[in-house]
Write an enzyme that holds these catalytic residues in place. Structure first.
Site, PDB file in Angstrom:
ATOM      1  N   GLU A   5      12.221  -2.928  -9.701  1.00 15.97           N
ATOM      2  CA  GLU A   5      12.984  -2.092 -10.640  1.00 15.97           C
ATOM      3  C   GLU A   5      14.429  -1.899 -10.160  1.00 15.97           C
ATOM      4  OE1 GLU A   5       9.725   0.855 -10.689  1.00 15.97           O
ATOM      5  OE2 GLU A   5       9.999   0.880 -12.868  1.00 15.97           O
ATOM      6  N   GLY A  12       8.833  -0.500  -7.650  1.00 17.17           N
ATOM      7  CA  GLY A  12      10.180   0.071  -7.601  1.00 17.17           C
ATOM      8  C   GLY A  12      11.196  -0.885  -6.986  1.00 17.17           C
ATOM      9  N   ALA A  17       8.098   1.867  -4.480  1.00 15.57           N
ATOM     10  CA  ALA A  17       8.130   3.299  -4.160  1.00 15.57           C
ATOM     11  C   ALA A  17       7.177   3.579  -2.999  1.00 15.57           C
ATOM     12  CB  ALA A  17       7.703   4.097  -5.382  1.00 15.57           C
ATOM     13  N   GLU A  56       2.208  -1.823 -10.410  1.00 18.11           N
ATOM     14  CA  GLU A  56       1.846  -0.403 -10.508  1.00 18.11           C
ATOM     15  C   GLU A  56       0.492  -0.176 -11.155  1.00 18.11           C
ATOM     16  OE1 GLU A  56       4.849  -1.592 -10.974  1.00 18.11           O
ATOM     17  OE2 GLU A  56       6.398  -0.225 -10.245  1.00 18.11           O
TER      18      GLU A  56
HETATM   19  C1  3H9 Z   1       5.992   2.044  -7.486  1.00 20.17           C
HETATM   20  O1  3H9 Z   1       6.832   1.302  -7.073  1.00 20.17           O
HETATM   21  C2  3H9 Z   1       6.248   3.098  -8.544  1.00 20.17           C
HETATM   22  C3  3H9 Z   1       7.559   2.939  -9.257  1.00 20.17           C
HETATM   23  O2  3H9 Z   1       7.431   2.082 -10.362  1.00 20.17           O
HETATM   24  C4  3H9 Z   1       8.034   4.240  -9.840  1.00 20.17           C
HETATM   25  C5  3H9 Z   1       8.348   5.338  -8.888  1.00 20.17           C
HETATM   26  C6  3H9 Z   1       8.971   6.524  -9.555  1.00 20.17           C
HETATM   27  N1  3H9 Z   1       4.288   2.656  -0.006  1.00 20.17           N
HETATM   28  O3  3H9 Z   1      -0.340  -4.192   2.819  1.00 20.17           O
HETATM   29  P1  3H9 Z   1       0.120  -4.226   4.213  1.00 20.17           P
HETATM   30  C7  3H9 Z   1       2.016   0.298   3.934  1.00 20.17           C
HETATM   31  S1  3H9 Z   1       4.414   2.062  -6.895  1.00 20.17           S
HETATM   32  C8  3H9 Z   1       3.852   3.158   1.158  1.00 20.17           C
HETATM   33  O4  3H9 Z   1      -0.897  -4.215   5.292  1.00 20.17           O
HETATM   34  P2  3H9 Z   1       1.153  -6.889   3.904  1.00 20.17           P
HETATM   35  C9  3H9 Z   1       0.551  -0.023   4.042  1.00 20.17           C
HETATM   36  O5  3H9 Z   1      -0.239   1.089   3.739  1.00 20.17           O
HETATM   37  C10 3H9 Z   1       4.410   0.842  -5.628  1.00 20.17           C
HETATM   38  N2  3H9 Z   1       3.246   2.414   2.097  1.00 20.17           N
HETATM   39  O6  3H9 Z   1       1.154  -5.416   4.474  1.00 20.17           O
HETATM   40  C11 3H9 Z   1       0.450  -0.440   5.494  1.00 20.17           C
HETATM   41  O7  3H9 Z   1       0.435   0.733   6.275  1.00 20.17           O
HETATM   42  P3  3H9 Z   1      -0.402   0.799   7.631  1.00 20.17           P
HETATM   43  C12 3H9 Z   1       4.285  -0.515  -6.200  1.00 20.17           C
HETATM   44  C13 3H9 Z   1       3.077   1.126   1.840  1.00 20.17           C
HETATM   45  O8  3H9 Z   1       2.259  -7.577   4.574  1.00 20.17           O
HETATM   46  C14 3H9 Z   1       1.766  -1.146   5.747  1.00 20.17           C
HETATM   47  O9  3H9 Z   1       2.663  -0.663   4.750  1.00 20.17           O
HETATM   48  N3  3H9 Z   1       4.115  -1.432  -5.117  1.00 20.17           N
HETATM   49  C15 3H9 Z   1       3.504   0.544   0.646  1.00 20.17           C
HETATM   50  O10 3H9 Z   1      -0.215  -7.449   3.942  1.00 20.17           O
HETATM   51  C16 3H9 Z   1       1.677  -2.654   5.635  1.00 20.17           C
HETATM   52  O11 3H9 Z   1       1.089  -2.978   4.398  1.00 20.17           O
HETATM   53  C17 3H9 Z   1       2.912  -1.891  -4.742  1.00 20.17           C
HETATM   54  O12 3H9 Z   1       1.918  -1.594  -5.337  1.00 20.17           O
HETATM   55  C18 3H9 Z   1       4.142   1.364  -0.309  1.00 20.17           C
HETATM   56  N4  3H9 Z   1       4.595   0.883  -1.471  1.00 20.17           N
HETATM   57  O13 3H9 Z   1       1.480  -6.732   2.350  1.00 20.17           O
HETATM   58  C19 3H9 Z   1       2.896  -2.796  -3.546  1.00 20.17           C
HETATM   59  N5  3H9 Z   1       3.196  -0.773   0.662  1.00 20.17           N
HETATM   60  O14 3H9 Z   1       0.157  -0.267   8.512  1.00 20.17           O
HETATM   61  C20 3H9 Z   1       1.967  -2.257  -2.488  1.00 20.17           C
HETATM   62  C21 3H9 Z   1       2.597  -1.005   1.837  1.00 20.17           C
HETATM   63  O15 3H9 Z   1      -0.215   2.187   8.111  1.00 20.17           O
HETATM   64  N6  3H9 Z   1       2.025  -3.001  -1.263  1.00 20.17           N
HETATM   65  N7  3H9 Z   1       2.526   0.132   2.556  1.00 20.17           N
HETATM   66  O16 3H9 Z   1      -1.820   0.503   7.224  1.00 20.17           O
HETATM   67  C22 3H9 Z   1       1.504  -4.243  -1.133  1.00 20.17           C
HETATM   68  O17 3H9 Z   1       0.980  -4.825  -2.062  1.00 20.17           O
HETATM   69  C23 3H9 Z   1       1.550  -4.863   0.226  1.00 20.17           C
HETATM   70  O18 3H9 Z   1       1.705  -3.838   1.175  1.00 20.17           O
HETATM   71  C24 3H9 Z   1       2.702  -5.879   0.441  1.00 20.17           C
HETATM   72  C25 3H9 Z   1       2.739  -6.290   1.947  1.00 20.17           C
HETATM   73  C26 3H9 Z   1       2.396  -7.108  -0.421  1.00 20.17           C
HETATM   74  C27 3H9 Z   1       4.040  -5.299   0.083  1.00 20.17           C
END
Ligand code: 3H9
Length: 676
Positions: free
Chosen positions: A102, A99, A60, A122
């Site tokens: 999911e 998500g 998400a 999450e």
């Molecule tokens: C969820 O899914 C809830 C659902 O269950 C229910 C909903 C109803 N959203 O980390 P990076 C941005 S909760 C928005 O440097 P990497 C990040 O801020 C979500 N933005 O890259 C950054 O922005 P900026 C559950 C996001 O390659 C840019 O993308 N998911 C999101 O080192 C690059 O990110 C998580 O908790 C996001 N979801 O790592 C996963 N994700 O360039 C969270 C990233 O402006 N994300 N951004 O600074 C991660 O763990 C890592 O970003 C990922 C990539 C491993 C995916």
């Protein structure tokens, strides 16, 4: 947002929302439209969903959680995917997180490439999987595996996913789309996870809660995760999902999730150096030099060795070198015994190490890090020598915790190549590196310092030069006040308890015991002028002598020490102080609020780029509880007026030179925050 393409009877839907294919409103809308249209499109028999770029989806869009909901919800889109009359296959590469996973759970079949990672992280954002994850995952993989994945938040590998039944088959990443389409052609009918039952295991929840009690303790999200997973056993699917939604809504609005989301974005913001162009070139770093084979030098070296980068380590005596290398090997072997490394990996790392007594051996290093003890004269001598030896373009770094990088750089003819790389102890474990930007540090040197820190898995934060930089400078008023309050009447246990109850891994005095009470003690004097002198003179040097502010047993478990109580009483009497009761409120103000105050000064003086950088320092350098976001975030949450009033209440006792930061006073009055 998405791309669609028809391959004969297979509709390929590609999530395309760089950089992580987050599932924002636009993606959700387009995806639900594509699924709806496919239901009536006679050409479509099967649907494949995959991600563009490096991954399936990062989940998400977290930035939407602070805004009012818009458009169709993710659970509704996923329900529509699952309800599809035409079979839907998810083809996962890179990562499927939150998500993103999911969506895959809503699909009827799941494929993953061999290097893919699948997870529901999450909980680390203080929420639970809110789009059916807590209901579908247990139905697919069973209770135990689902509890593990959801409550730990750790992703599993593709092979593990296959083993637990999370994916149906592994596929090659090369030709991902074609492989997935070929698989899809073999599928006849949908197979819905919601129709499965979770095989119940009466004791599973109790066992899990007992085994994880310590980790979960004060955290709301893991408890909610467990409750939601329990509903997957006890309730029909729709009711379970309704409970999941309810818990999600509560968590996302709560203080813990707000703080954890702040920590997520703060860490990413810290990587961006203000005023430094994104395309600033990096200097190539393939060989590292480390000066000093002590605990810090050894720990620093291990980071590079583990990342496959060769290190030449220099010390003055064969004995010091041998001891240092022996400690590194012992650390690696301990990791191997715990199963974190294979013996081949240990060998590979140690083979990359060149120990030497010959300073000149540093001549071909691209980055040389000095890690000797804190003494300006010694450091200057080393940097002057380095200036003669190091090749042109080499970066010269000091691991100093307090001293001026500008003064160190001034003895070289290349101050633009000098910066601070301040690692935290134990340097092979702690993630924080303060990257200290001297007045003359060149942009590409700074950019290289930031990127090499990330290469070795650290979280770098930029600081400018001042005594103690960000973290240790804020520690000074905290530690000074802890010492002072002992003399005024508090016990070490009381002061430390306030901190551990707050969620810190240890209190100020436990920290001194760990670091060594003797740090900075002049052992050649007989004078006992401070509590530190008295403890050191009594051989109470901290955990290493099994006695410091506490007594320690063989397992390093602390117990209050009557000897320390006597030493403190003696000192109090000599200082002519009368013991008084000290309230927890006073301890909070004099140790935590004073830190916030120092942080505000650090911001005012431009030592830190942003308040959230200070939070990152404390999260990764000192174990500040992540669900409290960091000291500056926490201060904003409790209210800056509260902090200022607390400081004013005890101002006379905090210290002779104490003053409230004008930024803090101003914001307390105008209702602003430190973070914005
Ligand atoms: C969820 O899914 C809830 C659902 O269950 C229910 C909903 C109803 N959203 O980390 P990076 C941005 S909760 C928005 O440097 P990497 C990040 O801020 C979500 N933005 O890259 C950054 O922005 P900026 C559950 C996001 O390659 C840019 O993308 N998911 C999101 O080192 C690059 O990110 C998580 O908790 C996001 N979801 O790592 C996963 N994700 O360039 C969270 C990233 O402006 N994300 N951004 O600074 C991660 O763990 C890592 O970003 C990922 C990539 C491993 C995916």
């Amino acid at each position: 947002m998405i791309e669609t393409k028809l391959h004969d009877d297979v509709l390929e839907i590609v999530l395309a929302n760089a950089p992580v294919n987050a599932l924002g409103a636009g993606v959700r809308f387009a995806l639900s439209q594509a699924i709806e249209n496919a239901q009536t499109d006679v050409h479509v028999r099967v649907i494949v969903i995959r991600g563009a770029g490096k991954l399936f989806s990062g989940g998400a869009d977290i930035t939407e959680f602070d805004q009012p909901p818009t458009g169709c919800t993710l659970p509704a889109v996923i329900d529509a995917i699952e309800a599809s009359s035409k079979p839907v296959v998810a083809a996962i590469h890179g990562m499927a997180l939150g998500g993103g996973l999911e969506i895959a759970l809503g699909c009827h079949y799941r494929l993953a490439t061999r290097t893919a990672k699948l997870g529901l992280p999450e909980v680390s954002l203080g929420i639970l999987p809110g789009a059916g994850g807590t209901q579908r995952l247990p139905r697919l993989v069973g209770l135990e595996a689902a509890l593990d994945m959801i409550v730990s938040g750790s992703p599993v590998s593709a092979s593990k996913a296959l083993e637990i039944g999370l994916v149906n088959q592994l596929i090659d990443e090369q030709g991902l789309a074609a492989n997935a389409i070929a698989y899809a052609r073999t599928i006849d009918a949908p197979r819905r996870t919601r129709d499965r039952r979770v095989s119940s295991d009466a004791g599973a929840f109790e066992r899990f809660a007992a085994a994880n009690a310590r980790k979960i303790k004060d955290l709301d999200a893991p408890k909610a995760c467990i409750a939601a997973i329990k509903a997957s056993v006890d309730l029909p699917f729709d009711e379970g999902q309704a409970l999941e939604r309810e818990l999600f809504a509560e968590l996302v609005a709560g203080a813990q999730s707000t703080a954890l989301r702040h920590a997520f974005f703060a860490e990413r913001a810290a990587g961006k150096v203000l005023g430094l162009a994104k395309e600033t070139p990096r200097r190539p770093i393939t060989k590292i030099g480390v000066i000093g084979a002590g605990t810090m030098g050894g720990g620093i070296s291990m980071n590079f060795l583990s990342a496959g980068i060769g290190v030449t380590i220099v010390d003055m005596t064969g004995e010091a070198l041998e001891r240092g290398v022996g400690l590194m090997r012992a650390n690696y072997e301990a990791s191997a015994r715990k199963g974190r490394l294979s013996s081949e990996q240990v060998k590979e790392a140690m083979d990359l190490l060149t120990p030497t007594l010959d300073f000149d051996a540093l001549e071909d290093c691209d980055l040389i890090i000095e890690a000797v003890y804190e003494n300006m004269a010694v450091k200057k001598e080393i940097f002057a020598r380095l200036d003669d030896i190091a090749k042109p373009g080499a970066i010269l770094a000091s691991n100093t915790s307090y001293l001026s990088i500008d003064e160190i750089a001034s003895v070289t003819n290349r101050p633009a190549d000098v910066l601070g790389l301040h690692f935290f102890s134990p340097a092979n474990v702690m993630k924080l590196v303060e990257v200290v930007r001297g007045a003359k540090t060149a942009d590409d040197v700074l950019a290289t310092g930031m990127s090499i820190a990330r290469t070795i898995g650290k979280v770098p934060v930029v600081a400018r030069v001042c005594y103690g930089f960000i973290g240790n400078r804020m520690l000074i008023p905290r530690q000074d006040n802890a010492y002072a309050m002992l003399l005024e009447g508090a016990t070490p246990e009381q002061i430390d308890r306030v901190h551990t109850d707050f969620g810190m891994p240890m209190g100020p005095l436990q920290m001194i015991d760990l670091a060594g009470v003797d740090i900075g003690w002049h052992r050649d004097t007989d004078r006992v002028e401070s509590l530190q002198d008295a403890l050191c003179a009594a051989g109470r040097w901290g955990q290493k002598t099994k006695a410091g502010f506490y007594d320690y047993d063989d397992k390093r478990k602390p117990t209050p020490s009557p000897v320390v109580a006597e030493i403190i009483d003696d000192f109090r009497n000599r200082a002519g102080l009368k013991r008084r009761a000290i309230s927890d409120d006073e301890i909070v103000a004099r140790t935590l609020y004073t830190m916030v105050n120092e942080g505000a000064k650090i911001l005012e003086e431009d030592i830190a780029q942003r308040a959230s950088d200070i939070d990152v320092v404390w999260l990764y350098g000192y174990g500040w509880p992540r669900h409290k976001g960091g000291p500056m975030f926490w201060a904003d949450q409790i209210g800056l007026a509260t902090v200022v009033q607390g400081l004013e209440r005890y101002a006379a006792r905090i210290g002779e030179d104490f003053s409230i930061a004008s930024l803090l006073s101003r914001r307390a009055v105008d209702g602003g925050s430190l973070e914005k």
